[in-house]
Design an enzyme around this catalytic site. Structure first.
Site, PDB file in Angstrom:
ATOM      1  N   PRO A  42     -46.813 -13.099 -75.451  1.00 34.90           N
ATOM      2  CA  PRO A  42     -47.380 -13.987 -74.852  1.00 34.90           C
ATOM      3  C   PRO A  42     -48.164 -13.201 -73.330  1.00 34.90           C
ATOM      4  CG  PRO A  42     -45.325 -15.033 -75.190  1.00 34.90           C
ATOM      5  CD  PRO A  42     -45.507 -13.681 -75.815  1.00 34.90           C
ATOM      6  N   GLU A  43     -47.265 -12.752 -72.288  1.00 34.38           N
ATOM      7  CA  GLU A  43     -47.469 -11.959 -71.084  1.00 34.38           C
ATOM      8  C   GLU A  43     -49.097 -12.580 -70.846  1.00 34.38           C
ATOM      9  OE1 GLU A  43     -44.621  -9.139 -73.453  1.00 34.38           O
ATOM     10  OE2 GLU A  43     -45.844 -10.343 -73.989  1.00 34.38           O
ATOM     11  N   VAL A  44     -49.948 -12.127 -72.048  1.00 32.81           N
ATOM     12  CA  VAL A  44     -51.526 -12.228 -71.229  1.00 32.81           C
ATOM     13  C   VAL A  44     -51.606 -13.381 -70.686  1.00 32.81           C
ATOM     14  CG1 VAL A  44     -52.877 -12.104 -73.060  1.00 32.81           C
ATOM     15  CG2 VAL A  44     -53.861 -11.096 -71.155  1.00 32.81           C
TER      16      VAL A  44
END
Length: 254
Positions: free
Chosen positions: A132-134
């Site tokens: 989920p970094e984005v």
């Protein structure tokens, strides 16, 4: 200490030991993990490394408090921090032992990357995976070097671009995990897997892993030539000769 290491015969166990932080990874945890892997790599008696975690979750990814403390750090400090986790992924591929991840709960961001970097992933049925970094303005950079090789460009890009979480069953369908096991059978399945691997002929198991990943860096012709050399080298080992004698049909034995 962020991790715990135990050895029993041919199996070594590395446990992420920060359950109060959902086993989040900071610079110290990554360095401890890298050094433990390197130490185990030098132990010829260890054939399998089992990577697990304390608490309900495998690993929630980067330690956000640690990242917050680095917001105003220099480029060289940011590089040092990023390299710590990248080194872990690289060492997992380079060491001769098979690395098995036992994933319960959530494996997110760098935690999903940690599982992705292992050779075999056994997931409990309720486990969830995601990159989920984005969603927080970050990039799942290092894991992409692994992810696109494992599940293909289109599926990999969809996961990293949306940051969505996937169930253990979907992760199995995508090729992110090797096996999904019901919660009641999870511990027994993990122990069975590592026991079976630990009982394999040591030279053959190590050579199989080394050849498997070395093929990433070759074209087909080069890879086949290298594979032929490994095949011939394996034929000269005592374990190969003993195995052929043991498994050859009785009527065909000399």
């Amino acid at each position: 200490m962020r991790i715990r290491v135990d050895r029993a015969g041919a199996v070594a166990r590395i446990t992420l030991a920060r359950p109060e932080k959902k086993n989040a990874l900071d610079y110290t945890a990554a360095r401890e993990l890298r050094e433990s892997l390197r130490d185990l790599a030098a132990d010829a008696d260890v054939r399998v490394i089992l990577l697990g975690a304390d608490g309900a979750d495998f690993c929630a990814g980067a330690d956000l408090a640690a990242l917050h403390a680095l917001l105003d750090a220099s480029a060289s400090e940011q590089l040092k921090d990023a390299e710590a986790l990248g080194d872990v992924f690289r060492v997992m591929r380079e060491i001769p032992q098979v690395v098995v991840a036992a994933v319960r709960g959530r494996a997110l961001a760098g935690g999903a990357g940690l599982a992705t970097a292992c050779d075999i992933v056994i997931a409990e049925e309720g486990a969830r995976f995601g990159y989920p970094e984005v969603r927080v303005g970050f990039v799942p950079a290092m894991v992409m070097a692994l992810l696109r090789r494992q599940i293909g460009e289109k599926r990999a890009f969809e996961l990293v671009a949306t940051g969505r979480q996937v169930s253990a069953r979907e992760a199995l369908e995508l090729g992110l995990v090797s096996r999904v096991v019901p919660a009641a059978e999870f511990n027994a399945a993990v122990e069975k897997m590592v026991s079976e691997l630990a009982a394999m002929p040591a030279h053959a198991l190590r050579s199989t892993k080394q050849l498997f990943y070395s093929l990433d860096y070759t074209n087909f012709a080069e890879g086949m030539a290298h594979a032929i050399r490994v095949n011939v080298e394996a034929r000269s080992t005592a374990e190969f000769r003993e195995g052929v004698r043991r498994f050859a049909p009785a009527k065909e034995k000399p």
